[in-house]
Structures are given as structure tokens and as C-alpha cells.
Write an enzyme that holds these catalytic residues in place. Sequence first.
Site, PDB file in Angstrom:
ATOM      1  N   GLY A   1       0.804  -1.209   0.000  1.00 31.87           N
ATOM      2  CA  GLY A   1       0.000   0.000   0.000  1.00 31.87           C
ATOM      3  C   GLY A   1       0.839   1.261   0.000  1.00 31.87           C
TER       4      GLY A   1
ATOM      5  CB  VAL B   1      -0.289  -6.962   4.294  1.00 30.55           C
ATOM      6  CG1 VAL B   1      -0.761  -8.233   5.008  1.00 30.55           C
ATOM      7  CG2 VAL B   1      -0.999  -5.742   4.876  1.00 30.55           C
TER       8      VAL B   1
ATOM      9  CE  LYS C   1      -2.305  -2.035   8.155  1.00 30.92           C
ATOM     10  NZ  LYS C   1      -3.734  -1.724   8.448  1.00 30.92           N
TER      11      LYS C   1
ATOM     12  CG  ASP D   1     -11.722   0.090   5.143  1.00 28.80           C
ATOM     13  OD1 ASP D   1     -12.319   0.429   4.094  1.00 28.80           O
ATOM     14  OD2 ASP D   1     -10.501  -0.136   5.176  1.00 28.80           O
TER      15      ASP D   1
END
Length: 303
Positions: free
Chosen positions: A70, A75, A90, A183
Site C-alpha cells: 500500500g 502486508v 502488517k 471499512d
Amino acid sequence: MTRDHPADFEEIARRFSHLWQALNEGSPGTRKILVDRVRDALDRGEARLRDADCDIVANSFVLEALINDGAATRVYRARHRDLGTFHAIKMPRPDHADDPVLRKLMLREAEIGMGLRHSHIAATQTVLRLSDGRPALVTEWIGSRLAELLQQRPLSLGEITSVMTSVLSGLEAIHAAGFVHCDLSPLNLLADGDLSRLKIADFGIALKRGSRHSQFDLAFAGQPDFASPEQLAGEPLDERSDLYAAGLLLSLLLSRCHEESDGTKTLKALTNHLSQQDVQDRPENARAALHLLGGSPKRPVDA
């Protein structure tokens, strides 16, 4: 005695011979200790040769594959070296090691995740501190995301009901603890084959009920395609914001279903109820939504 002196090599050979003898003739407990020491020594030597991210974390986890790269975090799929178990780890990207907001969010994510234990919530297992000070979250490993399954094949009505039962059950536990997930989407729903055991993951932007993301210096957090109107507007959120996302999720699942029946009509009605623009028009909470889902005819999940 210099490093190139023959006596050095003789000493190395002698010690190696003793080690080999101990490995072959020692008790199982002794062999285990010696193997661990040799392994650790090799790891330390290998680490000095690498200038990239270390492949071993806390001398316990081997980072085997990068799963998600990301903008601020990565991750990995990791294997515990002694237990052989798989985990997800993560961590902030190295170029975000000094980001105080990200660090605060990740430690908060760990605190929330470790306080939640439910069969439909991916377990946060521990938090590590990397050698450069970055936090690393260790969670249970679940190999597939719902987003990937939706790209592979259509779903049956029974599978859709199983997914929504899992999601609403997990949300009920999250809301009971006083949090809003914020989320919910196919990217954060994990399952290994059996959709009745699907789990909610990633509490990176979860909020306490009644909070807003601007309190954490975030202008907007979440995925716009699944965010409620109040989340998009930056308003304080409660559990009904997650129910809106659940409604959009159910709509997406139904678009992947080719069956038409009374059960399909019931689920479409639930979709409309969950995804009302006005928060007051949605079900009061996940338990109420589960009750409405219980009115849908259930079929066995396809093998």
C-alpha cells in the site's frame, strides 16, 4: 595467529567435527538446542549481507510473500519458524517509519483488534517492534479475500446468505464493543473456502461510536464505494454507518447471483433497508439486521 593461518582452519574443522558428532549422537533435546543455535548464527550472518528489508522478523517469523503493497503499509504472509504456522504481518513502509500519525493508528488498530475475539473477526495475535522501531501487527492468516472469489464465479443464494450472516454476526460483536469498523468491503472480508466462516479484517480506521476521522488528522478514511453518506461528510459515526456498507455489499453479492426466487426478493428488500441515505431509516443495529436476514430462506452452501 592470523586469519589465514592453517591452525585457524584446523580449529574450525575440529569444532565442526565436534558439532557434527553432537548432532548425530546427542539426545533429541540436545540436537534441538544445537540446531536452533546453528540456525540463529546463520540468520545473523545472512542479515549482515542483506541491504534490503530483513526477511526474518523478531527472529521468529519468515516473511515469505508480499501480499499487499500500500501507499503507507505493507502486508506479508509470514511463517513462524518453530511452529510452522502461517500469519499475516502488517507494517509501515520503511519510508513511513517516522510517520507519527500512522504509528498511532497502527498501535490503536492493534489495541482494538486484540480486544475483539469472535468467530467472524480475524484475530489480532500480537504486536512486534522492528529493529528500526516500526510496529508490526501479527494476525491470523486467511488465504483468500471475498473480492477475489467474486471475480472467479457467481454465488448461490445460500452462499450470499452465509456471507451476510457472517458479516452481520461479526459487526454485532464489533458494535457491542463500542466500535464502528468504517471499512467494510470485499477487500476486508477473508475466507478459506467456507463462506459460513468468513471473517472481518483490518481495523486500521475503526472508530469509537460517536467519533469522526478528523480526530485522527484524517480528512477522509475508507473506500468511497462503500462509505456511508455521513462517513463521506466527515460526521460522527455509529453502527448504522457499517450497516449502510453491509447493504452495498449485499447489493454487490446479489449482482453476482443468477437465481430468482422469493428469497432473492427478500434479500433485495433487505439491501434497500440497509442502504437508506437517511441514517434514521436503517435498522437500529446489526442484531436487528440479522433478524431481518433470518426471514430469508436458507440453502446449503455450495461445496
